[in-house]
Write an enzyme that holds these catalytic residues in place. Structure first.
Site, PDB file in Angstrom:
ATOM      1  CG  ASP A 100      32.875   2.362  -5.292  1.00  0.00           C
ATOM      2  OD1 ASP A 100      32.087   3.297  -5.085  1.00  0.00           O
ATOM      3  OD2 ASP A 100      32.967   1.763  -6.382  1.00  0.00           O
ATOM      4  CG  ASP A 202      27.551   4.342  -5.459  1.00  0.00           C
ATOM      5  OD1 ASP A 202      27.820   3.842  -6.570  1.00  0.00           O
ATOM      6  OD2 ASP A 202      26.432   4.214  -4.911  1.00  0.00           O
ATOM      7  CD  GLU A 266      27.750   6.447 -10.124  1.00  0.00           C
ATOM      8  OE1 GLU A 266      27.258   5.787 -11.056  1.00  0.00           O
ATOM      9  OE2 GLU A 266      27.263   6.459  -8.985  1.00  0.00           O
ATOM     10  CG  HIS A 329      30.504  -1.431 -12.101  1.00  0.00           C
ATOM     11  ND1 HIS A 329      31.080  -0.162 -12.064  1.00  0.00           N
ATOM     12  CD2 HIS A 329      29.566  -1.428 -11.125  1.00  0.00           C
ATOM     13  CE1 HIS A 329      30.511   0.553 -11.112  1.00  0.00           C
ATOM     14  NE2 HIS A 329      29.595  -0.191 -10.529  1.00  0.00           N
ATOM     15  CG  ASP A 330      26.951   0.826 -12.925  1.00  0.00           C
ATOM     16  OD1 ASP A 330      26.708  -0.260 -12.369  1.00  0.00           O
ATOM     17  OD2 ASP A 330      27.309   1.858 -12.306  1.00  0.00           O
TER      18      ASP A 330
HETATM   19  C1  NOJ Z   1      26.226   3.196  -8.919  1.00  0.00           C
HETATM   20  C2  NOJ Z   1      27.043   1.952  -8.987  1.00  0.00           C
HETATM   21  O1  NOJ Z   1      28.040   2.078  -9.967  1.00  0.00           O
HETATM   22  C3  NOJ Z   1      26.077   0.815  -9.288  1.00  0.00           C
HETATM   23  O2  NOJ Z   1      26.748  -0.366  -9.598  1.00  0.00           O
HETATM   24  C4  NOJ Z   1      25.186   0.654  -8.095  1.00  0.00           C
HETATM   25  O3  NOJ Z   1      24.194  -0.328  -8.365  1.00  0.00           O
HETATM   26  C5  NOJ Z   1      24.488   1.969  -7.727  1.00  0.00           C
HETATM   27  N1  NOJ Z   1      25.358   3.104  -7.782  1.00  0.00           N
HETATM   28  C6  NOJ Z   1      23.915   1.896  -6.337  1.00  0.00           C
HETATM   29  O4  NOJ Z   1      24.937   1.944  -5.387  1.00  0.00           O
END
Ligand code: NOJ
Length: 534
Positions: A100, A202, A266, A329-330
């Site tokens: 990441d 990210d 992302e 994970h989100d």
């Molecule tokens: C996306 C990530 O997947 C998430 O877990 C994170 O809180 C935010 N970006 C901020 O980095």
């Protein structure tokens, strides 16, 4: 279309959320040696690459997405020597490793930010986004942080606000400053030199803000109970033109390395906006993550329309390779969102569509969201805006390996509660059950590897007829047809008998190589993959 395909086109990516994968030192938190110990499991599953969520030194305000040192390993996870061992072992196992990379923001404890906030005259002041407040002392504009509250934090000592798209502990870097870009590219070099095979980048659509910092307009579709950040259309704080220059620089650097290193972006955006992330004036991401399967109503008509919209957007540009994601994970777990039965259909969809699939750890055994009692909440989003269902702990609860204490995840006290079903739902039990979810994932992955039509073939027309979604794939004289029953009732599918299809796999794992006559009976929640050779 190239005649040979890169590993990241043919292959399957598996996301590891390291805190919750495997603990090796009894502190209740997963670590690098834990991942090392589970590589055989991943090889047996059949995936090609692991992407590991952040493992760098961090105060863990956002569980690793707040980085205080980009070129080291957080002691909770291990150290650099251990990381090098892991990279070597991953490669020995024939897998790739993706890290990441978090370019939008650092931790407020990063030395760069400490320097930046120390004085208005500090050379690093401009490395972050500092502004005066309005005449009445209020923040420079109306922007709202993704995790709730103003996106501006007042700094008493230097009398200015700094911008943070996420937590106030995650100040945004100022990518308009060339020194920032240079320092962050050096971070990529550091890990590429150590042998990593790529990055998942990210929050890339947050990277640069409009210079004028005007107020964002209100979103008339926002409703009470939704994420506070969505009150505004993020017109000036998201997806700015200049971001593509920064991505092009990341890509140019990556391309200087041998061995097909990959860049995955992302960017949670509508399909038309997402396409620009493949590159505008010069190449961008190999794979801008496509989250639309997670967001689209679980209904065959809606999914067929999504697949066709995505495929047609891709076809407008050369060298745009598709990808699909079912969970991360989100987001709430797929088995919770669509139900355990439909989760098998979803797995078949993910692993038969055209484009690189990413599997989120635990989805291969059908994990559901874990209920988190209020006193065990960890996620800052839930803490900031409680009760809206935005918290991400439920999908981050530890991996369930076996039926021993704490599911074999840790001998200590797990940082998040385990699912209460772990005695039944775990890797060891499913490995022994020929019809388990794990068995289905293994069979689907093996089939995708065997059938070029599935891994690299062209896509033909997704259509929904009643509750059934069908589409075809084709490669070198081999046809594949996928038929998925989205309902809990049996359905019948008309098949052209002259086409002589044979069943290659059912989500029930109980039929294969049966010929299909003129009607195919699909059981409730059943999906099948059919094959024929011309
Ligand atoms: C996306 C990530 O997947 C998430 O877990 C994170 O809180 C935010 N970006 C901020 O980095």
């Amino acid at each position: 279309m190239p005649s040979t395909f890169a590993w990241w086109q043919r292959g399957i990516i598996y996301q590891i959320y390291p805190r919750s994968f495997q603990d090796s030192n009894r502190d209740g938190i997963g670590d690098l040696d834990g991942i090392l110990a589970r590589l055989d499991y991943l090889v047996e599953l059949g995936i090609d690459a692991i992407w590991i969520s952040p493992i760098f030194p961090s105060p863990m305000a956002d569980f690793g997405y707040d980085i205080s040192d980009y070129t080291a390993i957080d002691p909770q996870f291990g150290n650099l020597a251990g990381f090098d061992r892991l990279v070597a072992a991953v490669h020995r196992h024939g897998l790739k490793i993706i890290l990441d990379y978090v370019p939008n923001h650092t931790s407020d404890q990063h030395p760069w930010f400490r320097a930046s906030r120390s004085s208005r005259r500090d050379p690093k002041r401009d490395w972050y986004v500092w502004r005066d407040g309005k005449a009445d002392g209020s923040p420079p504009n109306n922007w709202i942080s993704e995790f709730g509250g103003s996106a501006w934090q007042w700094d008493e000592a230097t009398g200015q606000y700094y911008y943070h798209a996420f937590l106030k502990e995650q100040p945004d870097l100022n990518w308009r400053n060339p020194q920032v870009a240079e320092a962050m590219l050096a971070v990529m070099r550091f890990w590429l030199d150590r042998g990593v095979d790529g990055f998942r980048v990210d929050a890339i659509h947050h990277l640069i803000e409009a210079e004028h910092l005007r107020d964002n307009p209100p979103d008339p579709d926002w409703r009470q109970g939704q994420s506070p950040a969505r009150r505004l259309i993020r017109l000036y704080s998201l997806d700015q033109e200049e971001t593509h220059d920064a991505i092009a620089a990341m890509r140019a650097l990556t391309d200087r390395y041998d061995g097909e290193r990959v860049l995955i972006g992302e960017a949670n955006l509508p399909i038309d906006q997402l396409m620009a992330y493949y590159g505008t004036h010069s190449p961008g991401f190999h794979l801008p993550f496509n989250f639309h399967l997670i967001k689209t109503r679980w209904e065959p008509g809606a999914i067929a329309a999504l697949i066709e919209e995505y495929e047609s957007a891709l076809s407008a540009g050369a060298a745009r390779w598709p990808n699909w994601v079912l969970g991360n994970h989100d987001r709430p777990r797929v088995a919770t969102r669509v139900g355990r039965e439909q989760a098998r259909v979803a797995a078949m969809l993910l692993l038969t569509l055209r484009g690189t699939p990413t599997i989120y750890q635990g989805d291969e055994i059908g994990l559901v969201d874990t209920k988190i009692p209020p006193w065990r909440v960890q996620d800052p989003w839930e803490k900031n805006v409680p009760g809206l269902g935005l918290g991400r702990d439920p999908q981050r609860s530890p991996m369930q390996w076996d039926d021993s204490r704490n599911a074999g995840f840790t001998c200590g006290a797990p940082w998040l509660p385990l699912g209460d079903d772990y005695a039944r739902v775990n890797v060891a039990a499913q490995a022994k059950d020929p019809r388990s979810m794990l068995a289905l994932y293994r069979a689907l992955i093996a089939l995708r590897r065997r059938e070029g039509a599935l891994s690299v073939g062209i896509h033909l027309r997704a259509i929904a007829v009643g509750s059934i979604l069908t589409f075809r794939r084709f490669h070198k004289g081999r046809w594949i047809k996928v038929a998925l029953n989205f309902s809990a009732q049996p359905q019948q599918l008309d098949v052209d008998p002259s086409e002589r299809w044979r069943i290659l796999l059912s989500t029930e794992l109980d039929r294969s190589n049966d010929g299909v006559a003129s009607l195919l009976h699909l059981r409730a929640n059943e999906g099948v993959v059919l094959g024929r050779t011309t």
